[in-house]
Scaffold this motif. Structure first.
Motif, PDB file in Angstrom:
ATOM      1  N   HIS A 182      35.738  31.774  47.462  1.00 41.77           N
ATOM      2  CA  HIS A 182      36.942  32.243  46.790  1.00 41.77           C
ATOM      3  C   HIS A 182      36.564  32.986  45.507  1.00 41.77           C
ATOM      4  CE1 HIS A 182      38.268  28.736  49.247  1.00 41.77           C
ATOM      5  NE2 HIS A 182      39.194  29.613  49.595  1.00 41.77           N
ATOM      6  N   ALA A 183      37.431  33.916  45.116  1.00 38.63           N
ATOM      7  CA  ALA A 183      37.180  34.711  43.916  1.00 38.63           C
ATOM      8  C   ALA A 183      38.511  35.096  43.294  1.00 38.63           C
ATOM      9  CB  ALA A 183      36.374  35.966  44.255  1.00 38.63           C
ATOM     10  N   ASP A 184      38.484  35.356  41.992  1.00 43.63           N
ATOM     11  CA  ASP A 184      39.662  35.859  41.291  1.00 43.63           C
ATOM     12  C   ASP A 184      39.752  37.364  41.516  1.00 43.63           C
ATOM     13  OD1 ASP A 184      40.168  33.306  40.256  1.00 43.63           O
ATOM     14  OD2 ASP A 184      38.867  33.679  38.522  1.00 43.63           O
ATOM     15  N   PHE A 185      40.995  37.839  41.682  1.00 43.15           N
ATOM     16  CA  PHE A 185      41.186  39.254  42.015  1.00 43.15           C
ATOM     17  C   PHE A 185      42.384  39.788  41.251  1.00 43.15           C
ATOM     18  CE2 PHE A 185      42.602  42.825  44.697  1.00 43.15           C
ATOM     19  CZ  PHE A 185      41.394  43.497  44.874  1.00 43.15           C
ATOM     20  N   TRP A 186      42.195  40.945  40.616  1.00 44.27           N
ATOM     21  CA  TRP A 186      43.264  41.638  39.904  1.00 44.27           C
ATOM     22  C   TRP A 186      43.617  42.913  40.660  1.00 44.27           C
ATOM     23  CZ3 TRP A 186      39.829  38.618  37.420  1.00 44.27           C
ATOM     24  CH2 TRP A 186      40.258  37.835  36.345  1.00 44.27           C
ATOM     25  N   PRO A 187      44.727  42.961  41.403  1.00 44.31           N
ATOM     26  CA  PRO A 187      45.189  44.237  41.956  1.00 44.31           C
ATOM     27  C   PRO A 187      45.925  45.016  40.874  1.00 44.31           C
ATOM     28  CG  PRO A 187      46.623  42.457  42.692  1.00 44.31           C
ATOM     29  CD  PRO A 187      45.581  41.833  41.805  1.00 44.31           C
ATOM     30  N   ILE A 188      45.611  46.301  40.729  1.00 41.99           N
ATOM     31  CA  ILE A 188      46.138  47.094  39.613  1.00 41.99           C
ATOM     32  C   ILE A 188      46.793  48.352  40.170  1.00 41.99           C
ATOM     33  CG2 ILE A 188      45.585  48.215  37.421  1.00 41.99           C
ATOM     34  CD1 ILE A 188      42.931  46.547  37.509  1.00 41.99           C
ATOM     35  N   GLY A 189      48.029  48.608  39.749  1.00 37.24           N
ATOM     36  CA  GLY A 189      48.728  49.815  40.145  1.00 37.24           C
ATOM     37  C   GLY A 189      48.429  50.975  39.219  1.00 37.24           C
ATOM     38  N   LEU A 190      48.763  52.170  39.669  1.00 32.20           N
ATOM     39  CA  LEU A 190      48.500  53.379  38.893  1.00 32.20           C
ATOM     40  C   LEU A 190      49.175  53.334  37.530  1.00 32.20           C
ATOM     41  CD1 LEU A 190      47.466  56.354  38.714  1.00 32.20           C
ATOM     42  CD2 LEU A 190      49.635  57.026  39.774  1.00 32.20           C
ATOM     43  N   ARG A 191      50.366  52.745  37.457  1.00 33.93           N
ATOM     44  CA  ARG A 191      51.146  52.776  36.222  1.00 33.93           C
ATOM     45  C   ARG A 191      51.018  51.491  35.415  1.00 33.93           C
ATOM     46  NH1 ARG A 191      56.549  56.163  38.182  1.00 33.93           N
ATOM     47  NH2 ARG A 191      55.533  57.232  39.932  1.00 33.93           N
ATOM     48  N   GLU A 192      50.098  50.629  35.787  1.00 35.28           N
ATOM     49  CA  GLU A 192      49.923  49.348  35.108  1.00 35.28           C
ATOM     50  C   GLU A 192      48.758  49.392  34.128  1.00 35.28           C
ATOM     51  OE1 GLU A 192      51.430  46.609  38.895  1.00 35.28           O
ATOM     52  OE2 GLU A 192      49.359  46.509  38.193  1.00 35.28           O
ATOM     53  N   ARG A 193      48.890  48.647  33.065  1.00 32.50           N
ATOM     54  CA  ARG A 193      47.818  48.525  32.084  1.00 32.50           C
ATOM     55  C   ARG A 193      46.612  47.845  32.717  1.00 32.50           C
ATOM     56  NH1 ARG A 193      45.389  45.440  28.158  1.00 32.50           N
ATOM     57  NH2 ARG A 193      45.266  46.372  26.063  1.00 32.50           N
ATOM     58  N   LEU A 194      45.410  48.304  32.386  1.00 29.16           N
ATOM     59  CA  LEU A 194      44.215  47.615  32.834  1.00 29.16           C
ATOM     60  C   LEU A 194      44.164  46.236  32.177  1.00 29.16           C
ATOM     61  CD1 LEU A 194      41.487  50.422  32.784  1.00 29.16           C
ATOM     62  CD2 LEU A 194      42.963  49.706  34.670  1.00 29.16           C
ATOM     63  N   PRO A 195      43.682  45.225  32.894  1.00 31.52           N
ATOM     64  CA  PRO A 195      43.787  43.852  32.383  1.00 31.52           C
ATOM     65  C   PRO A 195      42.651  43.473  31.441  1.00 31.52           C
ATOM     66  CG  PRO A 195      42.812  43.832  34.561  1.00 31.52           C
ATOM     67  CD  PRO A 195      43.172  45.273  34.271  1.00 31.52           C
ATOM     68  N   GLU A 196      42.871  42.386  30.745  1.00 37.38           N
ATOM     69  CA  GLU A 196      41.787  41.667  30.085  1.00 37.38           C
ATOM     70  C   GLU A 196      41.212  40.717  31.120  1.00 37.38           C
ATOM     71  OE1 GLU A 196      41.538  39.696  25.844  1.00 37.38           O
ATOM     72  OE2 GLU A 196      42.413  38.266  27.249  1.00 37.38           O
ATOM     73  N   ILE A 197      39.901  40.719  31.288  1.00 35.94           N
ATOM     74  CA  ILE A 197      39.284  39.892  32.322  1.00 35.94           C
ATOM     75  C   ILE A 197      38.290  38.914  31.699  1.00 35.94           C
ATOM     76  CG2 ILE A 197      39.555  41.669  34.084  1.00 35.94           C
ATOM     77  CD1 ILE A 197      36.491  42.185  33.784  1.00 35.94           C
ATOM     78  N   ALA A 198      37.994  37.871  32.463  1.00 33.64           N
ATOM     79  CA  ALA A 198      37.004  36.879  32.055  1.00 33.64           C
ATOM     80  C   ALA A 198      35.673  37.199  32.715  1.00 33.64           C
ATOM     81  CB  ALA A 198      37.469  35.484  32.441  1.00 33.64           C
ATOM     82  N   VAL A 199      34.590  37.094  31.955  1.00 33.15           N
ATOM     83  CA  VAL A 199      33.230  37.240  32.488  1.00 33.15           C
ATOM     84  C   VAL A 199      32.572  35.868  32.381  1.00 33.15           C
ATOM     85  CG1 VAL A 199      31.006  38.393  32.265  1.00 33.15           C
ATOM     86  CG2 VAL A 199      33.129  39.657  31.787  1.00 33.15           C
ATOM     87  N   PRO A 200      32.321  35.206  33.519  1.00 34.31           N
ATOM     88  CA  PRO A 200      31.806  33.832  33.468  1.00 34.31           C
ATOM     89  C   PRO A 200      30.386  33.764  32.921  1.00 34.31           C
ATOM     90  CG  PRO A 200      32.701  34.389  35.647  1.00 34.31           C
ATOM     91  CD  PRO A 200      32.576  35.662  34.889  1.00 34.31           C
ATOM     92  N   LEU A 201      30.098  32.659  32.270  1.00 37.53           N
ATOM     93  CA  LEU A 201      28.763  32.376  31.761  1.00 37.53           C
ATOM     94  C   LEU A 201      28.274  31.076  32.389  1.00 37.53           C
ATOM     95  CD1 LEU A 201      29.494  33.304  28.036  1.00 37.53           C
ATOM     96  CD2 LEU A 201      28.324  34.712  29.748  1.00 37.53           C
ATOM     97  N   HIS A 202      27.211  30.522  31.837  1.00 39.66           N
ATOM     98  CA  HIS A 202      26.637  29.303  32.398  1.00 39.66           C
ATOM     99  C   HIS A 202      27.363  28.084  31.824  1.00 39.66           C
ATOM    100  CE1 HIS A 202      23.479  27.112  34.472  1.00 39.66           C
ATOM    101  NE2 HIS A 202      23.322  26.348  33.416  1.00 39.66           N
ATOM    102  N   PRO A 203      27.835  27.169  32.674  1.00 36.17           N
ATOM    103  CA  PRO A 203      28.490  25.963  32.136  1.00 36.17           C
ATOM    104  C   PRO A 203      27.524  25.201  31.216  1.00 36.17           C
ATOM    105  CG  PRO A 203      28.800  26.161  34.512  1.00 36.17           C
ATOM    106  CD  PRO A 203      27.791  27.192  34.128  1.00 36.17           C
ATOM    107  N   PRO A 204      28.031  24.604  30.143  1.00 42.03           N
ATOM    108  CA  PRO A 204      29.439  24.420  29.789  1.00 42.03           C
ATOM    109  C   PRO A 204      30.017  25.521  28.910  1.00 42.03           C
ATOM    110  CG  PRO A 204      28.091  23.160  28.292  1.00 42.03           C
ATOM    111  CD  PRO A 204      27.128  23.848  29.222  1.00 42.03           C
ATOM    112  N   ASP A 205      29.320  26.648  28.754  1.00 43.65           N
ATOM    113  CA  ASP A 205      29.830  27.715  27.901  1.00 43.65           C
ATOM    114  C   ASP A 205      31.092  28.317  28.505  1.00 43.65           C
ATOM    115  OD1 ASP A 205      27.707  27.407  26.142  1.00 43.65           O
ATOM    116  OD2 ASP A 205      26.445  28.818  27.243  1.00 43.65           O
ATOM    117  N   GLY A 206      32.052  28.656  27.644  1.00 42.17           N
ATOM    118  CA  GLY A 206      33.274  29.295  28.100  1.00 42.17           C
ATOM    119  C   GLY A 206      33.048  30.747  28.485  1.00 42.17           C
ATOM    120  N   ASP A 207      34.064  31.355  29.077  1.00 36.25           N
ATOM    121  CA  ASP A 207      33.969  32.742  29.508  1.00 36.25           C
ATOM    122  C   ASP A 207      33.949  33.698  28.316  1.00 36.25           C
ATOM    123  OD1 ASP A 207      34.239  31.732  32.071  1.00 36.25           O
ATOM    124  OD2 ASP A 207      36.385  32.190  32.196  1.00 36.25           O
TER     125      ASP A 207
END
Length: 256
Positions: A182-207
Motif C-alpha cells: 500500500h502507498a499514499d497517493f495524491w491525485p491532482i487536477g489541472l486547476r488544483e493547488r499542488l499539495p504539501e507532501i510528507a517525505v518519510p525518514l527512518h523511524p522513530p524520526d518524523g517525516d
C-alpha cells in the motif's frame, strides 16, 4: 512573480523547457529537505543517464575539428609531417544523452539509503528503453527497505503502473517501506493547488514535509519564465474548456 496558475503550470509541459524546470525543481526541493533532516541525514542529488544512438538520417557527427590543429604550421595537406597513416578512416556518430536528476536521502553515518525522490521526465512515460530502465530501477527501490516518493507533473504519456489508480492530471506517490504494497497517493487536477507532501525518514524520526506549490513558484520566479514560457503551448494540448480557462491566467506581456 509566482506562477499565475493555482497549481501546476501546464505551459511548463513543453519538451524544450521541461528539462530546465526539472533541473531547477529538485535542487530547490533538496534545500527544503536539508533544513529539516540535517545533520542526521544527507540529501544527495544524482542523475539517471540515458544514452541513445541517433537515427542514421539526419546524421550528426560527434565533435568538430579544431582548425588550429587541423592546419598546424609546417603540415602538408593538413597532416602532420611524419604521421603514421591509419589503414582505415571512420566517423563517430553522435549519441543523444539525457540526464535526469533525482534525490537520495541517506543516513549520514552509515550511508544507508533511506528514501528516493523522483520527478518524472517525459522519457519515463513514453514506451521504449528509457521507460523500461526507469521501471527496473523503480522496482528495485520498491523491493528494498527504502521509502519511495514519485512526483508526476506531466499530463502526457503513460502513468506509472498502479492498482486502482484514480483519474487525475498529475499525481504524487509516497511509498513507505513498512506499508508496502500500500502507498499514499495524491491525485491532482489541472486547476488544483499542488499539495504539501510528507517525505518519510527512518523511524522513530518524523517525516520531512515539502510544499510542492511553493517550490514550483520559486523555480518559476527564479528562472524568469514569465518572459518566455508563453511563447509556446502546453504539450499535450489542453481540452477546449481547459485551454479557455488557461488563457485567462496568462500574464500581461510587457515589451517585445
Amino acid at each position: 512573480m509566482p506562477s499565475p496558475f493555482p497549481g501546476m503550470n501546464p505551459y511548463l509541459e513543453q519538451d524544450d523547457l521541461w528539462h530546465d524546470f526539472h533541473l531547477a525543481f529538485l535542487p530547490a526541493m533538496r534545500e527544503r529537505l536539508v533544513r529539516q533532516v540535517a545533520p542526521r541525514y544527507i540529501v544527495l542529488l544524482h542523475e539517471h543517464l540515458y544514452v541513445r544512438d541517433l537515427p542514421d538520417e539526419p546524421r550528426r557527427l560527434l565533435g568538430r575539428a579544431d582548425v588550429s590543429l587541423a592546419e598546424a604550421p609546417g603540415a602538408e595537406g593538413g597532416a602532420a609531417a611524419g604521421a603514421v597513416a591509419a589503414p582505415a578512416r571512420v566517423e563517430l556518430l553522435a549519441e543523444d544523452v539525457e540526464r535526469s536528476p533525482f534525490l537520495e536521502i541517506r543516513d549520514r553515518r552509515s550511508r544507508d539509503l533511506i528514501a528516493v525522490v523522483e520527478l518524472l521526465s517525459p522519457s519515463n512515460k513514453r514506451p521504449g528503453p528509457d521507460r523500461e530502465q526507469y521501471l527496473a530501477k523503480r522496482r528495485g527501490v520498491l523491493a528494498s527497505p527504502a521509502h519511495f516518493v514519485e512526483i508526476d507533473l506531466l499530463r502526457g504519456g503513460r502513468p506509472m503502473p498502479l492498482v486502482a489508480r484514480p483519474p487525475c492530471c498529475y499525481s504524487v506517490l509516497v511509498s513507505r517501506a513498512e506499508q508496502r504494497p500500500h502507498a499514499d497517493f495524491w491525485p491532482i487536477g489541472l486547476r488544483e493547488r499542488l499539495p504539501e507532501i510528507a517525505v518519510p525518514l527512518h523511524p522513530p524520526d518524523g517525516d520531512a514535509r515539502v510544499d510542492l506549490q511553493e517550490i514550483l513558484d520559486q523555480v518559476y520566479d527564479g528562472a524568469g519564465y514569465e518572459h518566455f514560457l508563453y511563447d509556446g503551448a502546453p504539450s499535450p494540448a489542453l481540452a477546449p474548456d481547459d485551454a479557455a480557462w488557461a488563457r485567462t491566467k496568462l500574464p500581461t506581456r510587457k515589451g517585445s
